[in-house]
Every structure is written in C-alpha cells, then in structure tokens.
Design an enzyme around this catalytic site. Structure first.
Site, short mmCIF file in Angstrom:
data_model
loop_
_atom_site.label_atom_id
_atom_site.label_comp_id
_atom_site.label_asym_id
_atom_site.label_seq_id
_atom_site.Cartn_x
_atom_site.Cartn_y
_atom_site.Cartn_z
N LYS A 619 15.11 -3.96 8.00
CA LYS A 619 14.38 -2.69 8.01
C LYS A 619 13.86 -2.27 9.39
O LYS A 619 12.87 -1.55 9.49
CB LYS A 619 13.18 -2.71 7.02
CG LYS A 619 13.50 -3.17 5.63
CD LYS A 619 14.76 -2.63 5.06
CE LYS A 619 14.78 -1.13 4.83
NZ LYS A 619 16.15 -0.68 4.44
N THR A 620 14.51 -2.71 10.41
CA THR A 620 14.05 -2.32 11.75
C THR A 620 15.04 -1.37 12.42
O THR A 620 14.88 -1.02 13.58
CB THR A 620 13.87 -3.56 12.64
OG1 THR A 620 15.10 -4.29 12.63
CG2 THR A 620 12.74 -4.44 12.17
N GLY A 621 16.12 -1.03 11.71
CA GLY A 621 17.14 -0.16 12.29
C GLY A 621 18.42 -0.91 12.60
O GLY A 621 19.25 -0.46 13.40
N THR A 622 18.61 -2.05 11.94
CA THR A 622 19.78 -2.89 12.25
C THR A 622 21.10 -2.21 11.87
O THR A 622 22.10 -2.40 12.55
CB THR A 622 19.68 -4.27 11.55
OG1 THR A 622 19.52 -4.04 10.15
CG2 THR A 622 18.52 -5.09 12.06
N GLY A 839 16.85 5.59 6.32
CA GLY A 839 16.07 6.76 6.71
C GLY A 839 15.69 7.55 5.46
O GLY A 839 15.98 8.72 5.34
N ARG A 840 15.07 6.80 4.54
CA ARG A 840 14.69 7.42 3.25
C ARG A 840 13.44 8.27 3.37
O ARG A 840 12.65 8.10 4.30
CB ARG A 840 14.36 6.32 2.24
CG ARG A 840 15.53 5.57 1.74
CD ARG A 840 15.11 4.78 0.52
NE ARG A 840 16.27 4.04 0.04
CZ ARG A 840 16.57 2.82 0.45
NH1 ARG A 840 15.80 2.20 1.30
NH2 ARG A 840 17.64 2.23 -0.01
P1 A3P Z 1 13.66 3.60 6.34
O1 A3P Z 1 14.81 3.84 5.42
O2 A3P Z 1 12.52 2.93 5.71
O3 A3P Z 1 13.24 4.85 7.09
P2 A3P Z 1 17.83 -1.48 8.43
O4 A3P Z 1 19.13 -0.84 8.72
O5 A3P Z 1 17.54 -2.61 9.35
O6 A3P Z 1 17.67 -1.81 7.00
O7 A3P Z 1 16.70 -0.45 8.78
C1 A3P Z 1 16.58 0.76 8.09
C2 A3P Z 1 15.67 1.60 8.91
O8 A3P Z 1 16.33 2.01 10.09
C3 A3P Z 1 15.31 2.88 8.24
O9 A3P Z 1 14.17 2.64 7.49
C4 A3P Z 1 15.06 3.81 9.43
O10 A3P Z 1 13.70 4.06 9.65
C5 A3P Z 1 15.59 3.07 10.62
N1 A3P Z 1 16.49 3.82 11.50
C6 A3P Z 1 16.46 3.76 12.83
N2 A3P Z 1 17.40 4.56 13.37
C7 A3P Z 1 18.05 5.15 12.34
C8 A3P Z 1 19.11 6.07 12.27
N3 A3P Z 1 19.69 6.52 13.37
N4 A3P Z 1 19.51 6.45 11.05
C9 A3P Z 1 18.92 5.98 9.94
N5 A3P Z 1 17.90 5.10 9.96
C10 A3P Z 1 17.46 4.67 11.14
#
Ligand code: A3P
Length: 886
Positions: A619-622, A839-840
């Site tokens: 959940k950090t943007g991986t 990006g929910r």
């Molecule tokens: P949320 O859905 O809570 O906003 P991961 O891929 O590690 O599971 O992390 C998901 C998170 O990536 C999303 O959390 C969102 O905030 C973040 N994020 C960062 N850059 C993004 C992008 N370009 N598109 C979508 N989500 C992104």
C-alpha cells in the site's frame, strides 16, 4: 680376416621382411603393436606387483588404552558414575558464552570460536580492552560462561569493568575460563595477582598428562586415561598454590622446571578449578592451548561445568558408516572374498562398542561382476551375506543425476537398479539413498527428488554440500519435498585412498586425524555423524575398517560417549528432533560456489534470477512503481503468477518450499542478460522475518527498493484494501476498533490488527534488511514524491541501478485529474491508469484513529528518522509531519 657386416636399416628390415613398400608398412605396424602390447603387459605387471608388495599385511587397529579395562570396548554405556553438571537451581541465564579475545586475528581466539561453532555452542565475541557488552536483559543473564583468551586481560581489567563483571558472575552464578599465555621472559613461581594466592611458572615443556578422577569438571572426558609422552609446544604454564580453592583437573611433568632428571619431576597442575572460596566466583584456568588435542575436550567440559549444564553436549553419539560404490571400481581396487570376510569381522568387533552397528552398503548394479576373478567372487560373497548389512541404492550406472534433464530417463535408470536389487535379493526398503558426487541433492535437481520418491520411496539422503563443503563445521541438514537431507561428515577416506603408506600427506596425517585430530573431534562435537566411505577403502589396505576401529577405540578410551547406530530413517528423525530449526532449507545462489555450479544442471542459469527487488511494504505505491518500471526498455519483470498476479511472493510464505527451479521459472531466459535487468516486486517481502536472510543467500548482490509513506496512511489504505477484498473482520469492525483492539477482542481481530500495523514499524524492518545488505544496495523512495512527481523518482531510480539507456519518463507519465494520479502514456499515446483498486476513493480517516496512530507510531518514526540520518538520507515531509503530530 673376416670383414664386419655393415648393418644398415635396409639389412635389418630385410632380416624379417622383404623390401616392398606394403611389406614395410606391415612390418612397422607389427612393430608398433608389439611395443604397445609389451607396454601394457609391463605396466600391468608393475601395478600388480605394487599391489602385492603393499597388500599382504593391511594395517591393524592396534591402539590400546593405558587404562583399558577388559570390558571397556564391550561397554556401550561407558563409566557408570558420570559427573552431572545440570543444576536443579532456577538459573536466570541464557545458554550462551561470552568470549573476550585479544584481537580479531589472535590464533587462540580463532580456535575458541571454531570449537564453539563446531559444537554448536552459542557465543558472542568481544575484543579485550573495550567496554563490556550489556550483560543482562530483563533480569536475565545473557551469558552463562565468560571465556578470556588471555586471563591477564581479566586480572588487570580496568576497575570499573572488573567490578561490573565480578558482580554479574556472583549474582547470576556465572563462571570464568581463562588461558594463561606464555611470556617473553619465562616466569618461575610468580604470583599472578595479589588477590588470588596463585603462582605460575611459564614457557615450559611438559610430558605425561594425567587427569584427576576426582574432578567434578570432567564429563565428556574419561578421567582414567593418561597421555604418556611429550606434549606439543614448549609454552605451557603450571600452577602453584597451597590454597584449598584450587583443585587440579590435570597435571603433567615438566622437563625444564627444576633441573632434576625427568624421572624425578613431580606432577605439576596444568589445568585448575578455582572453586570460588576466595571471591565466590568459579573459574577454570588453562595452562596451555589447543595444540594439545585433549584440551578441546577439557574446554567443552569446563563450559558444561561452569554453565551448570546449560551448555552441555549430550553424551549419546549416533554414527552411520555408508560404504558407497558397492560393485563399482576398477579391477585391483575392489573387494575380494578375504576383504568381505574382514569387513564382516570388523562389523562384528565394532558392534561391541557401537550398539546396533551395521555397515550401510550403497550399490550400483551395472558394475556387478566387473572385477577380476577374485573380485567377482567378492561381489558374490557380499550377496551371500546380504542380510548381515544394511543396503541403499545408488544410481544404476553411478551417473550424476543432474545430467539427466528428463524425468523418465532418470526413472528408468533407477528402475534398473531396483530390478537388479530385486533379482539379487538386496533389500529395497531402506528409504535412504545418496547421489554420486552429491549431484542433484544440493543444489536441488527436482527431477532427482521426484525419481527418488517414485522409484525407491526415498525419505532420507545425505550430503557434504549443504550449505557448503567448507568449512565443514557449518554443514547442516534440511528437508525438501518431504525428503530429509542429513549433513555428511568427511572421514578423510576417498576412492583413491587405498594404501596407508600412500595416504595424501603421509600415514601420520590419517593417524593424527584418528588420534585426537579431525576425525576424533567429529565424534566429540556432533551428536549425529554420517560418514561416507567407498568400496575401495575396504580392499587392499582396508583403510576404512582400520580407521573406524581405531577411532572408536580412541573415543572409548578418552571419552564417556555412548555410541549407537540406527537405520537412516530413524537417524534422520532424531536429527531433526535435535535441530528442528534446520527443517527449512535455505536456497543459496549456485553460481557463487564453484562446486555447486559444477553439479548444477547445464540447462539452468543464474541469469534467470532478478537483479533487483521491489520489497514493499504493501500500500505504498508498489504497483505504480512496478508499472512504471515495466515501461523501461532495459527492465524486464517476472511472468505473472496465476495466484498472486504480478507478485511472485517467493521469499516469504509457502512458495519458498517449492524450490529454486520454481522461482527461476518465473523469469525469462534473456538473450542479452548483461544489459537487461530482471526484477520482481512482492510487497510482502518488506516485513517478512526470514526474507532478508533468504534474499541475501540467493541474491547477495541484488539491489533493493522500498517505498515509505506515512505508516498511519499506509495502515488505513491497507484496511480499506481488506474491506474491498471482503475480509469479514475488516467489514465488521471499524478502523479505530481494529487498530486499538486489545486482549478483550477476538484473536482474529488482534491478528488483523498486527497485519495492519506491523509493516509500519519501518526502522525495525529496515534494520533487519541492513543487517544482510550494504546500505549502498538499498534505495528508499518517498511514496509521496512517487505520487506527486514520479518522473523525478524514476530518474533517481535509473541512476541507482546504473542502467542504460536512460529512459525519460517526463512525457510518458501524465497526471490524470479524474484518477488523481499520474498514469502511463502508451507508445500509441493513450493514457492507461492503474486499475480501480489502486488509488481508491474512501472516506477520510476517523480523527480518533489518526490520533491514536500518531502516538502509536511515534517511537517507530523517531527510530526511522535516526536511521535515515545515519544513512545520510533526506527526511521526507510526511515523516516530519507525523513526528510533529505524535
Ligand atoms: P490507495 O488505493 O489507498 O489510494 P500498492 O500498489 O503498494 O498496493 O499501493 C497502492 C497505493 O498506491 C494506492 O493506495 C495509491 O495511493 C498509491 N499510488 C501511488 N501512485 C499511484 C498511481 N500512480 N496510481 C495509483 N495509485 C498510486
């Protein structure tokens, strides 16, 4: 006068041949063949005469104990009254040794470490002169014994440290071991310290080493025996004291102490126990180091004694002697009937000292009856006595299994050996097998494990190669596909060691190993020993029976160890009962160890492993980072997994047990592997307890990438992720309930709380990674920056990887206002944002939860800011914000 005939080439040839061209050719060929045949006959004669010259009297295991009582060797259980070191007192002590050495390079310090490593005793090394390490944890002593490589470093320690250490020893009942070192100028009868009523004489040459049967320290060591003759080195120290606190454990005679003739010299204490009558601390003082082999035993006994049995080795030893290569081998090195007879007799004798002893014979049927006439009779005799031995299968033709790429061929070969066994009445149910040259066992060749299970129902094997051949003291076991792999020890006998006089390095080398050296030490250190010998070691000089009978006699003479042999399956169960922590394998990069590489299938390549890993946390943007990376022309990701999509999730969880081949199959074989970068991203790696160690073993040079955002936000995003995945607990409980769940909440809620909050202990997890990887290998990305300015992050990333060509993300990542995030632009110029689950939209965090988490994460955030400072990394804005809120 008769003229001398002129002998020319022509006339010579003319003697036996007519002079036409074809006839000359025929003649030459006949001459060459004659030469070759005579050479063969000559070499056969030479080699056989050598065998005969060396063979008539194989060496006998003639070692005798001085103290030998008639029934010593017929006694499985050793002396009846053994000292018991275990104490019934409730001791608040960790079973660990603190070793204070003179310097990193000191020889004795190195030897102490090696003994402790070999006997699997936990220890910590500190260099003398520095401050003492922390000695207690939560009112528990961290060390049960303290060892000083140089006892003077203890005696003349600075006052503050000395008082601290003595107080610790008194309070927790901890003993001290000290070694007295030789002096530049020899000391004669000199007090060692005002407080101790003890004098020493140093730099002595000693002989005849006697043990004190009344010493309570001796446990492994059998005190009845005496070592007669000169002791190694001339740097011994002996002790003098009239104080009753000092009780000798051993004595020897000095050559040069009194100037009297040797025969009149008294026994001088070389090893003493200080019973603590002066200051309440028990000590054992050594007047010599480990050049004298017996001191290794005495050192282990001293540790056992002073730790009140917390660091005692068991007294039972399980020995398995495999005889590999049965029916394999050149003519001249195989067993004849007389050798088989000798083998049966040796087995009978050994079974008097080793309860349940049997030789374990490993056969390859293809070479049955491939010896000389007498040797073939030897093969027949082995089969005649088939029931006297244990048997295990080898490969049919002794081929290395890693050379078989397809299952069916390997199965076929094994089946042939199976049929051979059935035909000749050889038992087929031992559940044990080994592979020629360790091939396929480690590094694992999955085909071998499968064929073994299918054809022979193999449950146990053994190898010297796990984790590495050297250093031997670190060899361990593991379990893979339900097959237990035992560590095997080297006894010093190889296929080509068949004559004592031709033993590599000379016969003395083998004898030293037996009489107190490496082989003897293996019996002392390892509760379980699997030894590999070969058919050839039982013919000619019969070095194997000689070696094992000698070492067993020596062990019985000098130790109270009880020896047993049990079938391999039982042995393996015992091993993993003793060392349950070894069940899990560790996959090591096969290309790092030359030997491993040589027994690894040519169809496999280490290029099929990633060069860098995105380790999370979740959940950090991986996913965004993963997607951006795949846009790069020189970066190649893994194939997707049917279960976990873009993530492989190998190093954590159950997938690790599927093995290296399973992992490598996720990566393509690249044509240009040097310029391309394979990678994988599994966000759960970040906080996995074992993951850094496992990654380091397989990919020690890999680069690692982590993304950090506010742990509070991360926890909330994770909770929302679980709700979106319909997790029943997350659906039922509010975020606040979950993060604050205490013991009154059901277990399932508390478990979810831990999974939600633990990854946010960033500093703790990063420290673990950094204990395996150099900081230069780690890139920390600020997740906020990745969200707001991904192109800059990607530039920095490329510099970190030193990747070429440089790829500009500026025009390839475009902010999408409706998504609220940057999205990739395809080559066809269409914008392709991440899926709806990244990006929910969800409601803002409950204020109470945010407040609770600010306080909860404060110490972790403080630790993170310290760590970032130490790493000279910038402090992200979110961290400053979180710190000011906490
Ligand atoms: P949320 O859905 O809570 O906003 P991961 O891929 O590690 O599971 O992390 C998901 C998170 O990536 C999303 O959390 C969102 O905030 C973040 N994020 C960062 N850059 C993004 C992008 N370009 N598109 C979508 N989500 C992104």
């Amino acid at each position: 006068m008769v003229a001398e005939p002129t002998i020319t080439k022509k006339t010579l040839l003319g003697v036996c041949c007519s002079v036409t061209q074809p006839a000359i050719r025929r003649c030459l060929m006949a001459a060459v063949m004659f030469c070759v045949i005579s050479l063969l006959v000559f070499s056969y004669y030479i080699s056989n005469s050598e065998l005969h010259r060396l063979n008539p009297d194989p060496p006998q295991p003639s070692f005798q104990c001085y103290s030998q009582s008639s029934d010593l060797l017929n006694n499985f259980h050793g002396s009846s009254q053994l000292n018991v070191h275990a104490s019934s007192a409730r001791l608040r002590l960790d079973p660990k040794v603190l070793v204070i050495i003179e310097s990193q390079y000191s020889l004795l310090g190195k030897q102490i470490s090696e003994i402790l490593e070999a006997s699997r005793t936990r220890f910590k090394i500190e260099i003398a002169g520095k401050n003492l390490p922390v000695l207690t944890r939560q009112d528990k002593g961290k060390f049960a014994v303290v060892v000083f490589e140089d006892y003077e470093k203890y005696l003349f320690m600075n006052k503050w440290n000395r008082e601290l250490l003595d107080k610790y020893c008194l309070e927790y009942g901890v003993g001290v071991i000290g070694f007295l070192r030789p002096k530049e100028k020899p000391l004669v009868h000199t007090e060692i310290h005002n407080d101790f009523d003890l004098a020493i004489s140093t730099n002595l040459k000693l002989y005849d080493y006697h043990l004190n049967p009344n010493s309570s320290v001796l446990r492994l060591t059998r005190p009845e025996e005496t070592f007669y003759g000169d002791l190694p080195t001339s740097d011994w120290t002996v002790f003098h004291s009239a104080h009753s606190t000092y009780k000798p454990i051993a004595w020897a005679r000095a050559h040069n102490l009194t100037g009297k003739p040797a025969s009149e010299n008294q026994l001088m204490p070389t090893l003493v126990e200080d019973q603590g009558q002066i200051d309440g601390i028990q000590r054992v003082l050594f007047g010599g180091g480990f050049k004298f082999w017996l001191h290794k035993l005495l050192f282990l006994d001293s540790i056992s004694f002073l730790s009140h049995g917390k660091l005692s080795l068991p007294l039972d030893r399980f020995i398995l002697i495999d005889i590999d290569d049965i029916f394999v081998g050149q003519k001249g090195v195989r067993m004849k009937p007389s050798d088989v007879q000798a083998l049966l007799e040796a087995q009978e004798r050994l079974s008097h000292s080793i309860q349940g002893f049997r030789f374990n014979l490993g056969f390859s049927g293809k070479f049955f009856h491939h010896g000389s006439g007498e040797e073939n009779k030897g093969d027949d005799m082995l089969l005649k006595y088939v029931d006297s031995f244990w048997w295990f299968p080898h490969m049919w033709g002794h081929m290395k299994p890693h050379l078989f790429y397809n299952h069916s061929l390997l199965d076929q070969r094994m089946l042939r050996n199976y049929q051979f066994a059935k035909q000749h009445g050889i038992p087929v149910n031992s559940g044990y097998s080994v592979a020629p040259h360790h091939s396929g066992v480690y590094p694992v060749h999955e085909q071998l494990y499968e064929a073994w299970k299918k054809v022979w129902n193999v449950r146990v094997t053994s190898t010297e190669e796990y984790p590495h051949l050297h250093p031997a003291r670190f060899r361990r076991g593991f379990v893979h596909r339900n097959i237990m792999v035992l560590p095997r020890q080297t006894c010093g006998l190889y296929t080509h060691t068949i004559f004592l006089n031709k033993y590599p390095g000379g016969p003395a080398r083998l004898k030293n190993s037996i009489y107190g050296g490496d082989l003897f030490s293996l019996f002392v250190y390892n509760p379980i020993n699997v030894f590999m010998t070969h058919l050839s070691n039982y013919g000619n000089d019969r070095l194997a029976p000689y070696t094992f009978e000698s070492v067993v006699k020596f062990v019985k003479c000098w130790t109270n160890l009880r020896l047993f042999t049990v079938p391999p399956l039982k042995l393996a169960e015992k091993y993993f009962e003793l060392y349950p922590e070894e069940t899990d394998p560790v996959w090591i990069n096969p290309c790092i160890d030359k030997r491993h590489k040589s027994i690894w299938s040519k169809t496999k390549t280490c290029d099929q492993l990633p060069k860098f890993l995105v380790i999370g946390p979740q959940k950090t943007g991986t996913t965004a980072l993963y997607t951006f990376l795949t846009m790069h022309p020189a970066i190649v990701s893994n194939y997707p997994s049917p279960e976990t999509y873009e993530e492989v999730q190998f190093f954590n969880g159950k997938n690790y047990y599927k093995g290296l081949d399973w992992y490598m199959n996720f990566f393509p074989v690249l044509k240009n592997s040097s310029s391309l970068f394979l990678f994988e991203k599994s966000a759960t790696y970040f906080d996995g307890e074992l993951v850094p160690m496992r990654v380091n073993s397989l990919l020690p040079y890999a680069k690692l990438v982590t993304i950090l955002i506010s742990p509070i936000k991360r926890a909330y995003s994770w909770y929302q992720h679980m709700r979106a995945h319909k997790d029943p607990i997350a659906l039922r409980y509010t975020f606040y309930d979950i993060v604050t769940a205490n013991e009154t909440f059901p277990k399932s809620v508390r478990e979810l709380r831990n999974r939600c909050l633990n990854p946010g202990h960033y500093a703790q997890h990063l420290e673990r990674w950094l204990s395996y990887f150099h900081p230069r290998q780690l890139l920390i990305i600020d997740g906020e920056e990745l969200k707001d300015d991904p192109a800059s992050v990607m530039s920095r990333f490329q510099r970190f990887l030193r990747i070429k060509p440089f790829f500009s993300y500026r025009n390839r990542l475009k902010y999408n206002p409706s998504k609220g995030f940057f999205c990739p632009v395809t080559e066809e110029n269409s914008v392709k944002c991440l899926g709806h689950n990244k990006g929910r939209n969800y409601p803002p965090m409950d204020y109470r939860a945010e407040k609770f988490l600010s306080t909860f994460y404060l110490p972790h955030n403080v630790a993170l800011s310290k760590l970032l400072n130490k790493l000279r990394q910038p402090i992200p804005e979110w961290l400053e914000r979180d710190l000011s809120r906490g």
